[in-house]
Write a protein that holds these residues in place. Structure first.
Motif, PDB file in Angstrom:
ATOM      1  N   ARG A 184      56.618  64.606   2.507  1.00 20.37           N
ATOM      2  CA  ARG A 184      56.176  65.868   1.883  1.00 20.37           C
ATOM      3  C   ARG A 184      55.122  65.601   0.811  1.00 20.37           C
ATOM      4  NH1 ARG A 184      55.820  67.854   4.864  1.00 20.37           N
ATOM      5  NH2 ARG A 184      55.705  69.978   4.159  1.00 20.37           N
ATOM      6  N   ILE A 185      54.078  64.884   1.187  1.00 20.40           N
ATOM      7  CA  ILE A 185      52.987  64.615   0.245  1.00 20.40           C
ATOM      8  C   ILE A 185      51.650  65.002   0.872  1.00 20.40           C
ATOM      9  CG2 ILE A 185      51.664  62.819  -0.973  1.00 20.40           C
ATOM     10  CD1 ILE A 185      54.295  63.462  -2.352  1.00 20.40           C
ATOM     11  N   LYS A 233      68.196  73.658   6.416  1.00 23.76           N
ATOM     12  CA  LYS A 233      69.059  73.570   5.229  1.00 23.76           C
ATOM     13  C   LYS A 233      68.985  72.199   4.559  1.00 23.76           C
ATOM     14  CE  LYS A 233      72.452  76.712   7.203  1.00 23.76           C
ATOM     15  NZ  LYS A 233      73.825  76.790   7.727  1.00 23.76           N
ATOM     16  N   GLY A 234      68.209  71.277   5.120  1.00 28.14           N
ATOM     17  CA  GLY A 234      68.108  69.923   4.563  1.00 28.14           C
ATOM     18  C   GLY A 234      68.885  68.935   5.414  1.00 28.14           C
ATOM     19  N   ARG A 254      63.666  65.208  -7.437  1.00 29.22           N
ATOM     20  CA  ARG A 254      63.550  66.626  -7.060  1.00 29.22           C
ATOM     21  C   ARG A 254      64.590  66.976  -5.993  1.00 29.22           C
ATOM     22  NH1 ARG A 254      63.165  68.087 -10.338  1.00 29.22           N
ATOM     23  NH2 ARG A 254      62.454  70.185  -9.946  1.00 29.22           N
ATOM     24  N   ILE A 255      65.837  66.672  -6.277  1.00 27.98           N
ATOM     25  CA  ILE A 255      66.905  67.010  -5.345  1.00 27.98           C
ATOM     26  C   ILE A 255      68.008  67.787  -6.064  1.00 27.98           C
ATOM     27  CG2 ILE A 255      68.783  66.107  -3.874  1.00 27.98           C
ATOM     28  CD1 ILE A 255      66.061  65.880  -2.550  1.00 27.98           C
ATOM     29  N   GLY A 256      68.264  68.983  -5.538  1.00 28.62           N
ATOM     30  CA  GLY A 256      69.368  69.797  -6.006  1.00 28.62           C
ATOM     31  C   GLY A 256      70.015  70.455  -4.802  1.00 28.62           C
ATOM     32  N   ALA A 310      62.666  69.725   1.356  1.00 30.79           N
ATOM     33  CA  ALA A 310      62.511  68.711   0.303  1.00 30.79           C
ATOM     34  C   ALA A 310      62.166  67.362   0.934  1.00 30.79           C
ATOM     35  CB  ALA A 310      63.800  68.606  -0.505  1.00 30.79           C
ATOM     36  N   SER A 311      61.661  66.455   0.129  1.00 33.84           N
ATOM     37  CA  SER A 311      61.305  65.109   0.589  1.00 33.84           C
ATOM     38  C   SER A 311      62.488  64.439   1.305  1.00 33.84           C
ATOM     39  CB  SER A 311      60.900  64.270  -0.629  1.00 33.84           C
ATOM     40  OG  SER A 311      60.996  62.894  -0.338  1.00 33.84           O
TER      41      SER A 311
END
Lengths: 482, 482
Positions: free
Chosen positions: A335-336, B163-164, B335-337, B360-361
Motif C-alpha cells: 500500500r505505497i 475486512k483485512g 497503522r494497525i487498529g 491496510a498494509s
C-alpha cells in the motif's frame, strides 16, 4: 407479541449458502425497520417449512443472528427480535454515503465487481482478469534480504511527517530522475496506494459538479472515487496511440476540471501514447489550462523497450499531478504510492491525508525505501520483465490457437492486459456469470466502458501459466457455446 | 503587460523564514486569482526594496515559485506569472472539504495543533504533551526477531480481503478473549489506525446533522473527524469514575446518534470508569437504544492493576462498536487498529474502506499478527509497563517539587497522561506560545475541551527521562513568570 409473516424462500440456485440467504433476509427486515424489536419469529420447525430448508440450516442462520445481538431464543416462547440499533443505523447512512453506496449497487457493473471481489477468495477459481502480480512472481528471497536490512535500520516506528517519510521521499526524488522527472522531496506525497491518491484529489481540490475527462474505456470507470465526491466522468475515445486530442477539445466546457489519463500501458487496453501525442497533449493542456492526472502505475513493466517519457518530465508549469506506485510492479500489499506535483497542492493533499488516517504505514515506507535504495528493485524488475514476457507469450499463443475465429486483440508492449474484442455480439453479462459457474473469473469490458462493448480484459500477470492456458481454452469454449 | 502593485512586507519576528513568507504571499495572490497569468512582477532590485529584504532572499523565493511552475524569468523583461491552474484549484476546494479545512482554520485550537505538528519535527524541542511512545521505548531487539519470523512466513504481499487479513482477525479474536470479549473473525475489521476507524464510522453509518455525545474534555474534540461529516459533538462532563450518566440522559434527543467514550485511561484526563458505572452505562444505552463507540486504545497500558473489563465484554445486544489499536502500546507507525461490532456494520465499514484505500498494509498486518501470536507482545508489554511506571514516578516527583503551589493533578493508573490543572487563570494560549519560544511543546487543555479551562495534558510517554524532568521544571518557571 407481534408474530411475523414470512412470504419468501431462499434461492436454491444461488451461489450464496442457504443459511446466509436466510440470515441476510431477516437482517434486512429488521434493518429496514419492517420487523421491529419485540416481534416474534415462528418456531424453528415452522421456519424450516416456510423456507423449504433443513432445520439445521435454520439453526445456523438463527445462531448468526443471535451472535449479532439481533434475536434472542426464549426457550419454548420462541425467538424474539431484541435489537435493531446498529442495523437500523446501517440502513440510514449519511446522505453522501448513501449516494456513494447506492450509486454503486444501482449500476450493474458494480454488481459484477462485487462478485469479482468475492470470488477472488474462492479456491479453485481461475482468475483471468486480476490486475495484480501472481504470488508465484513474488521475490521471496530478495524480500528476506530486505527484511534483514531494514530490521537493522529501524530504530522506532512512530508517526511520519504529513507528506510521508522524508527518507523515502528523498529516495523517490532520485528514483524518478530515471524517468527524467525533476522534483524535490517537498513536492512528493506518500500515499497508501493510487486509489487513496485519487480519493484525496477528488476530496481536496475538485469541485462537486465538475467533470473529469478520462479515456474511453478506462479503469477509473470501474471505481466510484470521483463520483462519490459528486464529480462526473466524461469518456474520450482513443486511437492506437492514445486519447484523441480533438475530442478533448470538443468536450471542454466550463465544468471541466481536469483530465485523468494512463498514457503508458493503459488499463484496460494496453495502449501506449506516442511521444508525439504526449507533446501535443501537454501543449493542449497548457493552452487550455487543463490540469492532468498522469497515472503511471505500469511504467516499469515494459516488455519490449522503455516507453516514452512521462508527461510530467516535460511539465514546466506544474500542470501535471503524477501518480506512481509499487502496487503493480512489486507488491500491492505494501500500500505505497506517491503523488508528485506543485508543492501547494501536495501540501493540501498531505493535510487532508493526515486528517484521514495519519499517514501510510511507516513499516511499508521503510520497506519501499529499502527496495529502491538497495538497488534490489532494479534487479528484481529485470527478472520480472522476463517472467511477464513468457506469460505474455503463452497467453498470445493460446489466443492464436483458440480465439482466432472469435476475437481480435492487441499485443501489449508492457503492463498486464490484453484487450480481447469478441467478434459476435453476445450477452456479456451472461458470459460473465457463465464463466463464474465454470470456475473462471473474467473482467468483462463493460465495467470499464461508457458504452456497450464486447471486450474482455485478459491479464497475464496473475493466474499460473498452466491456469492461464487452461482457463483461456475453457473461456473460448464457453464463448462458442453461448 | 500588467505590472503588479505590492503593499506588504514579511514579518521579521515570525519563525517562518523570510523567503518562505514572500513565496507564500505571492502564491496566495496568484492562487486567489488576484494576480492573473501574464502579470509582471517588479524586478528583483525593486522587490528587495519593497519587501525590505536582501536580494538573495528575493531570489530564493522566486526560485521556489519557478520550480512550482508559477512564474517565469524572462531575462531583462522581468518575471512574469505564467500559470495558476493548480493553485487556483487548490483555492476552490469541494464544498465538503472547504468546510472541513476551513472549520479547522477558524477554530483557534486547530492553529495550536498545526503548530504542534510542525514543531514536533524540530530538533531540540522538548515534547511534554506527545501521546506516543518514546523512540527509546521501542523494542528494537524483539522487532528483529519478528522480522526474522515474518520474512520466513510471507510468501507474497497482495491485497487483503475487505475486512483485512483473515489470519490477523483470527489471532485478534483469540487475543481479545483476554478482555472477555467474544467475537468471531467475521465481526472484526482491520483499519489503518483508530483515526481511520472513526472516519469510516462517521462516513458510513452516521447521519449529517446528528449529534455524538462525548466526554468533556475529550481527545476527540481536537480532531475534526465527526465535524467533517456534518456531525456535531456534545460534551458530557465527568466525575472521578467517568462520564456522568444523568447528564447523558438530560442530553438525549432525537438527533443523538451515539456515544463516543474512552472508559479506560481516558485521554486527556486519565480517568478510569468504575465497573459499577460501566454496568449502569451499558444498561442506560440499551434502554435508550444509544449505540456506543468504545475507544480502548490504552487498555494494555495499566500500571497498577488491570482495569475493569471493556463495555464490549458485557454487550449482548451488539450495541457497542469496540476500537482497539497497536498505536499506543507498540508502534504508531504500523497503522494497525481494529473495530469489533455487529457483522452487518463491520461489513458496511469494510466496504467503505475498500473504496477508500483497498485496505491496510498487508506487511503491517503480518507484523501485528506475529507480535501477538508469538507471545512477544505480552512479554514486551510487561517491560513497557515497568518503563512507563518509572516515567510516571519521575513525572509525579517533579510535579511535587515544582508545581505544588501552582497546580493540582491526578495520579493516572495507566495510559500516558497527567491532567494538570493550574490554580491561577492565566492566558493559556499565551502560555502555549511562550513555551514554544522556550523550546517546550505542551498540549494545552483547551484543544480538548468545550469550555475554557486551565489545564495542560502532560504525557510521560514521549520525552526522555531527563527532558521530562528538565522540561517540567522549565514549564513551572514559565507559568510562574506569566
Amino acid at each position: 407479541m407481534n408474530m411475523l409473516n414470512i412470504n419468501w424462500k431462499p434461492d436454491n440456485k444461488s451461489s450464496t449458502p442457504l443459511y446466509r440467504q436466510i440470515a441476510d433476509y431477516i437482517k434486512e427486515k429488521i434493518g429496514n425497520g419492517e420487523w421491529t424489536v419485540g416481534s416474534k419469529l415462528p418456531v424453528q420447525r415452522d421456519l424450516s417449512k416456510i423456507f423449504g430448508v433443513n432445520r439445521s440450516t435454520v439453526i445456523e442462520a438463527l445462531d448468526e443472528l443471535k451472535a449479532d445481538g439481533l434475536i434472542e431464543g426464549r426457550g419454548k416462547k420462541g425467538t424474539v427480535i431484541i435489537n435493531n440499533t446498529w442495523s437500523l443505523m446501517a440502513s440510514l447512512p449519511s446522505q453522501n454515503w448513501e449516494h456513494y453506496i447506492k450509486s454503486g449497487i444501482q449500476q450493474p457493473n458494480l454488481h459484477t465487481i462485487q462478485i469479482i471481489n468475492k470470488l477472488e477468495y474462492r479456491d479453485n477459481i481461475i482468475r483471468l482478469g486480476t490486475g495484480e502480480l501472481s504470488p508465484e512472481l513474488f521475490p521471496k528471497e530478495m524480500m528476506k534480504k530486505i527484511f534483514a536490512n531494514i530490521s537493522n535500520k529501524i530504530n522506532s516506528l512512530g508517526y511520519e511527517r504529513p507528506k510521508g517519510s522524508l527518507y523515502l521521499r528523498k529516495i523517490l526524488s532520485q528514483y524518478v530522475k530515471k524517468f527524467h522527472i525533476n522534483t524535490s522531496p517537498s513536492s512528493i506525497l506518500i500515499v497508501s496506494g493510487s486509489l487513496q491518491a485519487l480519493q484525496l484529489i477528488s476530496m481536496s481540490i475538485l469541485k462537486p459538479g465538475s467533470t473529469v475527462l478520462v479515456e474511453k474505456p478506462s479503469y477509473i470507470k470501474s471505481l466510484h472515487v470521483f463520483e462519490s465526491s459528486g464529480i462526473n466522468l466524461r469518456g474520450i475515445s482513443m486511437d492506437k496511440d492514445g486519447i484523441r486530442l480533438n475530442e478533448i477539445l470538443r468536450n471542454l466546457d466550463n465544468r471541466t476540471s481536469l483530465l485523468y489519463t494512463i498514457p503508458t500501458f493503459h488499463n484496460p487496453t494496453g495502449t501506449v501514447m506516442s511521444q508525439h501525442k504526449r507533446d501535443n497533449l501537454l501543449n493542449l493542456c497548457m493552452q487550455e489550462r487543463l490540469p492532468v492526472i498522469e497515472d503511471d502505475a505500469y511504467r516499469e513493466l515494459w516488455l519490449d523497450e522503455t516507453p516514452p517519457d512521462a508527461l510530467k518530465s516535460k511539465d514546466r508549469n506544474g500542470i501535471v499531478l503524477y501518480m506512481g506506485t509499487l502496487s503493480k510492479s512489486l507488491a500491492a500489499g505494501l500500500r505505497i504510492g506517491w503523488i508528485i506535483g506543485p508543492e501547494s497542492v501536495i501540501e493540501r493533499l498531505g493535510d487532508v491525508k493526515m486528517q484521514t488516517d495519519y499517514g501510510a504505514s511507516s513499516l511499508s515506507q521503510y520497506m519501499a525505501a529499502e527496495w529502491i535504495e538497495s538497488g534490489l528493485y532494479e534487479i528484481y524488475l529485470e527478472s520480472l520483465r522476463k517472467n511477464l514476457k513468457s506469460r505474455r507469450r503463452a497467453a498470445l499463443k493460446t489466443l492464436e490457437k483458440h480465439f482466432s475465429d472469435i476475437a481480435s486483440w492487441n499485443i501489449p508492449a508492457g503492463g498486464f492486459y490484453i484487450w480481447l474484442k469478441l467478434k459476435s455480439k453476445i450477452n456479456m453479462e451472461k458470459l460473465f456469470y457463465s464463466c463464474c459457474k465454470n470456475g473462471i473469473l473474467i473482467n468483462p469490458g463493460y465495467i470499464y466502458d461508457f458504452n456497450t462493448n464486447y471486450n474482455i480484459r485478459i491479464s497475464y500477470s496473475y493466474a499460473s501459466m498452466y491456469d492461464l492456458q487452461f482457463g483461456l481454452k475453457k473461456l473460448s469454449k464457453i464463448i462458442k457455446d453461448l
